[in-house]
Design a protein around this motif. Structure first.
Motif, PDB file in Angstrom:
ATOM      1  N   LEU A  90      -0.132   1.052   3.477  1.00 40.53           N
ATOM      2  CA  LEU A  90      -1.241   1.535   4.300  1.00 40.53           C
ATOM      3  C   LEU A  90      -2.588   1.085   3.742  1.00 40.53           C
ATOM      4  CD1 LEU A  90      -0.056   5.218   4.961  1.00 40.53           C
ATOM      5  CD2 LEU A  90      -0.140   3.352   6.637  1.00 40.53           C
ATOM      6  N   VAL A  91      -2.745   1.163   2.432  1.00 41.71           N
ATOM      7  CA  VAL A  91      -3.991   0.726   1.795  1.00 41.71           C
ATOM      8  C   VAL A  91      -4.183  -0.777   1.977  1.00 41.71           C
ATOM      9  CG1 VAL A  91      -5.143   0.415  -0.435  1.00 41.71           C
ATOM     10  CG2 VAL A  91      -4.098   2.618   0.136  1.00 41.71           C
ATOM     11  N   ALA A  92      -3.109  -1.537   1.757  1.00 37.10           N
ATOM     12  CA  ALA A  92      -3.197  -2.999   1.913  1.00 37.10           C
ATOM     13  C   ALA A  92      -3.567  -3.368   3.344  1.00 37.10           C
ATOM     14  CB  ALA A  92      -1.869  -3.641   1.519  1.00 37.10           C
ATOM     15  N   GLU A  93      -2.998  -2.666   4.313  1.00 39.34           N
ATOM     16  CA  GLU A  93      -3.323  -2.942   5.719  1.00 39.34           C
ATOM     17  C   GLU A  93      -4.782  -2.604   6.011  1.00 39.34           C
ATOM     18  OE1 GLU A  93      -0.416  -0.615   7.748  1.00 39.34           O
ATOM     19  OE2 GLU A  93       1.101  -2.212   7.751  1.00 39.34           O
ATOM     20  N   ALA A  94      -5.295  -1.538   5.415  1.00 37.52           N
ATOM     21  CA  ALA A  94      -6.694  -1.167   5.622  1.00 37.52           C
ATOM     22  C   ALA A  94      -7.638  -2.208   5.027  1.00 37.52           C
ATOM     23  CB  ALA A  94      -6.974   0.208   5.025  1.00 37.52           C
ATOM     24  N   ILE A  95      -7.245  -2.791   3.893  1.00 39.61           N
ATOM     25  CA  ILE A  95      -8.058  -3.845   3.279  1.00 39.61           C
ATOM     26  C   ILE A  95      -8.015  -5.120   4.123  1.00 39.61           C
ATOM     27  CG2 ILE A  95      -8.266  -5.351   1.244  1.00 39.61           C
ATOM     28  CD1 ILE A  95      -7.177  -2.977  -0.411  1.00 39.61           C
ATOM     29  N   GLY A  96      -6.830  -5.438   4.638  1.00 40.11           N
ATOM     30  CA  GLY A  96      -6.686  -6.604   5.510  1.00 40.11           C
ATOM     31  C   GLY A  96      -6.243  -7.861   4.805  1.00 40.11           C
ATOM     32  N   GLN A  97      -6.204  -7.829   3.470  1.00 40.17           N
ATOM     33  CA  GLN A  97      -5.732  -8.974   2.684  1.00 40.17           C
ATOM     34  C   GLN A  97      -4.993  -8.452   1.464  1.00 40.17           C
ATOM     35  OE1 GLN A  97      -8.467 -12.302   1.948  1.00 40.17           O
ATOM     36  NE2 GLN A  97      -9.972 -11.312   3.266  1.00 40.17           N
ATOM     37  N   ARG A  98      -4.212  -9.343   0.829  1.00 41.36           N
ATOM     38  CA  ARG A  98      -3.531  -8.953  -0.405  1.00 41.36           C
ATOM     39  C   ARG A  98      -4.536  -8.990  -1.550  1.00 41.36           C
ATOM     40  NH1 ARG A  98       0.906 -12.461  -2.016  1.00 41.36           N
ATOM     41  NH2 ARG A  98       1.801 -10.740  -3.225  1.00 41.36           N
ATOM     42  N   LEU A  99      -4.927  -7.813  -1.966  1.00 44.24           N
ATOM     43  CA  LEU A  99      -5.921  -7.677  -3.022  1.00 44.24           C
ATOM     44  C   LEU A  99      -5.325  -8.094  -4.367  1.00 44.24           C
ATOM     45  CD1 LEU A  99      -8.831  -6.513  -3.454  1.00 44.24           C
ATOM     46  CD2 LEU A  99      -7.728  -4.329  -4.025  1.00 44.24           C
ATOM     47  N   PRO A 100      -6.006  -8.965  -5.122  1.00 40.38           N
ATOM     48  CA  PRO A 100      -5.488  -9.332  -6.448  1.00 40.38           C
ATOM     49  C   PRO A 100      -5.631  -8.175  -7.431  1.00 40.38           C
ATOM     50  CG  PRO A 100      -7.622 -10.374  -6.076  1.00 40.38           C
ATOM     51  CD  PRO A 100      -7.238  -9.707  -4.789  1.00 40.38           C
ATOM     52  N   LEU A 101      -4.603  -7.942  -8.239  1.00 42.82           N
ATOM     53  CA  LEU A 101      -4.608  -6.852  -9.212  1.00 42.82           C
ATOM     54  C   LEU A 101      -4.525  -7.392 -10.629  1.00 42.82           C
ATOM     55  CD1 LEU A 101      -2.098  -4.310  -7.564  1.00 42.82           C
ATOM     56  CD2 LEU A 101      -4.598  -4.348  -7.377  1.00 42.82           C
ATOM     57  N   SER A 102      -5.433  -6.916 -11.491  1.00 40.64           N
ATOM     58  CA  SER A 102      -5.423  -7.313 -12.906  1.00 40.64           C
ATOM     59  C   SER A 102      -4.822  -6.232 -13.790  1.00 40.64           C
ATOM     60  CB  SER A 102      -6.842  -7.627 -13.377  1.00 40.64           C
ATOM     61  OG  SER A 102      -7.686  -6.495 -13.206  1.00 40.64           O
ATOM     62  N   HIS A 103      -4.806  -4.986 -13.295  1.00 37.04           N
ATOM     63  CA  HIS A 103      -4.261  -3.864 -14.058  1.00 37.04           C
ATOM     64  C   HIS A 103      -3.500  -2.930 -13.125  1.00 37.04           C
ATOM     65  CE1 HIS A 103      -7.366  -5.227 -16.863  1.00 37.04           C
ATOM     66  NE2 HIS A 103      -6.808  -4.486 -17.806  1.00 37.04           N
ATOM     67  N   ILE A 104      -2.327  -2.482 -13.576  1.00 35.09           N
ATOM     68  CA  ILE A 104      -1.561  -1.446 -12.876  1.00 35.09           C
ATOM     69  C   ILE A 104      -1.191  -0.400 -13.918  1.00 35.09           C
ATOM     70  CG2 ILE A 104       0.517  -0.888 -11.562  1.00 35.09           C
ATOM     71  CD1 ILE A 104       0.593  -3.769 -10.603  1.00 35.09           C
ATOM     72  N   HIS A 105      -1.433   0.873 -13.586  1.00 31.89           N
ATOM     73  CA  HIS A 105      -1.141   1.937 -14.537  1.00 31.89           C
ATOM     74  C   HIS A 105      -0.355   3.039 -13.841  1.00 31.89           C
ATOM     75  CE1 HIS A 105      -2.151   4.218 -18.309  1.00 31.89           C
ATOM     76  NE2 HIS A 105      -1.794   5.226 -17.511  1.00 31.89           N
ATOM     77  N   PHE A 106       0.834   3.333 -14.362  1.00 34.28           N
ATOM     78  CA  PHE A 106       1.661   4.439 -13.866  1.00 34.28           C
ATOM     79  C   PHE A 106       1.409   5.648 -14.757  1.00 34.28           C
ATOM     80  CE2 PHE A 106       3.874   0.659 -12.433  1.00 34.28           C
ATOM     81  CZ  PHE A 106       4.364   0.998 -11.178  1.00 34.28           C
ATOM     82  N   GLY A 107       0.851   6.730 -14.165  1.00 32.08           N
ATOM     83  CA  GLY A 107       0.561   7.931 -14.928  1.00 32.08           C
ATOM     84  C   GLY A 107       1.295   9.135 -14.373  1.00 32.08           C
ATOM     85  N   GLY A 108       1.098  10.285 -15.000  1.00 26.90           N
ATOM     86  CA  GLY A 108       1.838  11.463 -14.546  1.00 26.90           C
ATOM     87  C   GLY A 108       1.346  12.723 -15.205  1.00 26.90           C
ATOM     88  N   GLY A 109       2.278  13.703 -15.303  1.00 28.55           N
ATOM     89  CA  GLY A 109       3.704  13.596 -15.135  1.00 28.55           C
ATOM     90  C   GLY A 109       4.389  12.575 -16.041  1.00 28.55           C
ATOM     91  N   THR A 110       5.587  12.289 -15.620  1.00 25.89           N
ATOM     92  CA  THR A 110       6.440  11.343 -16.336  1.00 25.89           C
ATOM     93  C   THR A 110       6.906  10.257 -15.377  1.00 25.89           C
ATOM     94  OG1 THR A 110       7.230  13.196 -17.705  1.00 25.89           O
ATOM     95  CG2 THR A 110       8.452  11.131 -17.844  1.00 25.89           C
TER      96      THR A 110
END
Length: 450
Positions: A90-110
């Protein structure tokens, strides 16, 4: 150690300044429609960052201040992961293009509570919705007590290259008091497995100010951790806010150290890490000299965001998941906090944003000042004021606080250039608060300054 300063300023309740303005100032006026407009204008040629919040654990640690809940079943986790995959699309569709990512962080929780297959499917969905750069940092927070070998292998397979392991304390008495029994052997096994799987960049999280904790037990925990030689340490003070986190009521307040003892514990940990060859990064991080964080500090590129200190220079941070906060060039956005509410919106193909904050020019000015204080323990007010077309004299909100800190030898100020003195680094939040225009009007409950 400056116990006199800890005595004077330690009881103040102040933000951690991982953002400015801080989350209590977010408003429902910034909702889904505003977020969609902001996403449409994201600069798609500049790399962005992604944060995913996984609000599940197998058991509740009584000190925890995160948005999380306990589940013994896997079904709720799989359903939630499906929601994350849908939200990413949904976010990607709202942006309209494949946004380049330099950092991905999975947080939590676990985050590693997910099954290996579910985690791999989620990472695949992220790579479909966004363009993950070949040298992107992909980080995940880990509870060593529940990390399995198959999950470790999945992390390596999915390209995870940094992991943050929760340690907190190896003192058995402290562990019983916070409902988190974790042996050194469990932690060492996780480290060995991660490095074998190619997840070579490791962070350890430590806490001071816990019930029954002492400076000696802090020193013993650091000594054990240093044997495993992680690249970074995050050293946080326990924030006791039982009115906000009801499970913290299980911790007896009389078992908690006072501000002076908390300061002694903090500085004991800091000195032990410095003696072990780590470099101090801002208020509460430590890194080996060749780590990216230490390099960024030396080069004046250190930043601060919701995950703490970082070398991530992206102006756009997309937040996915319940309670996740994102930062756009225009302001902050936050998703619905209850998991049920979050999923209800995603099922309807709606963005989950329910509140946020639009920056003013005043906010940008003060955010730059506060970030430099938190990152560099110094700030050149004329330089930042010139960038924003402001008068340096207008920067200080609480002049009496600055004057008090100067008189107490914590801060030096010359020609409107301010620096935190050696031995007073732990007061960075107190210094930053003097430039916070929102704090005098805030009714929010924050953690103790020391």
């Amino acid at each position: 150690m400056r116990s006199d300063l800890a005595q004077s300023y330690g009881q103040d309740r102040l933000p951690r300044y991982t953002s400015y303005p801080t989350a209590p100032h977010f408003s429902p006026a910034i909702g889904e429609d505003v977020y969609r407009r902001w996403l449409k204008s994201v600069p798609t040629r500049q790399p962005a960052s992604l944060y995913l919040h996984v609000p599940f654990c197998r058991s509740m640690c009584w000190y925890c201040g995160c948005h999380t809940s306990v589940t013994k079943r896997d079904d709720p986790i799989a359903i939630y992961a499906s929601g994350l995959r849908t939200e990413a699309l949904l976010v990607a569709e709202a942006i309209g293009q494949r946004l380049p990512l330099s950092h991905i962080h999975f947080g939590g929780g676990t985050p590693t509570i997910m099954s290996p297959e579910t985690f791999a499917d989620l990472v695949g969905a992220l790579r479909y919705s966004f363009f993950v750069l070949p040298d992107a940092e992909i980080a995940v927070e880990i509870d060593p007590r529940t990390l399995t070998e198959p999950m470790t292998e999945a992390l390596g397979y999915c390209g995870v290259n940094r992991a943050s392991l929760g340690v907190q304390s190896f003192d058995p008495a402290v562990q019983r008091a916070i409902n988190r029994r974790q042996s050194f052997e469990q932690t060492a096994t996780s480290v060995e497995r991660l490095r074998r799987a190619g997840v070579s960049k490791l962070n350890f999280d430590l806490l001071y100010g816990l019930p029954l904790q002492t400076a000696d037990s802090c020193l013993d925990t650091v000594a054990r951790c240093v044997e495993l030689r992680p690249d970074r340490f995050s050293v946080f003070g326990y924030a006791h806010v039982p009115s906000f986190k009801k499970h913290q009521r299980k911790i007896a307040e009389e078992s908690l150290p006072d501000s002076v003892e908390r300061h002694v514990q903090s500085e004991t940990i800091a000195q032990a890490l410095l003696d072990a060859g780590y470099v101090r990064i801002g208020l509460d991080h430590f890194a080996l000299p060749d780590d990216n964080l230490a390099v960024a500090r030396r080069e004046g590129r250190l930043r601060r965001n919701f995950q703490g200190y970082t070398d991530d220079s992206a102006d756009t941070l997309i937040g996915l998941g319940a309670s996740a906060i994102g930062r756009m060039p225009q302001g902050f956005v936050q998703n619905a906090v209850p998991t049920r509410d979050y999923l209800a919106r995603i099922v309807e193909d709606r963005l989950a944003t329910v509140k946020g904050y639009a920056f003013t020019e005043e906010d940008r000015f003060r955010a730059d000042i506060i970030e430099r204080i938190m990152c560099d323990l110094a700030v050149d007010l004329p330089k930042i004021s010139k960038l924003h077309g402001r008068d340096p004299e207008s920067a200080i909100v609480d002049r009496s606080r600055i004057e008090s800190l100067i008189a107490d030898g914590a801060v030096t100020m010359f020609d409107d250039r301010l620096s935190v003195n050696d031995g007073a680094e732990f007061l960075a939040r107190s210094v930053a608060s003097a430039f916070d225009a929102h704090l005098p009007r805030s009714a929010a409950t924050h953690s103790r300054a020391v």
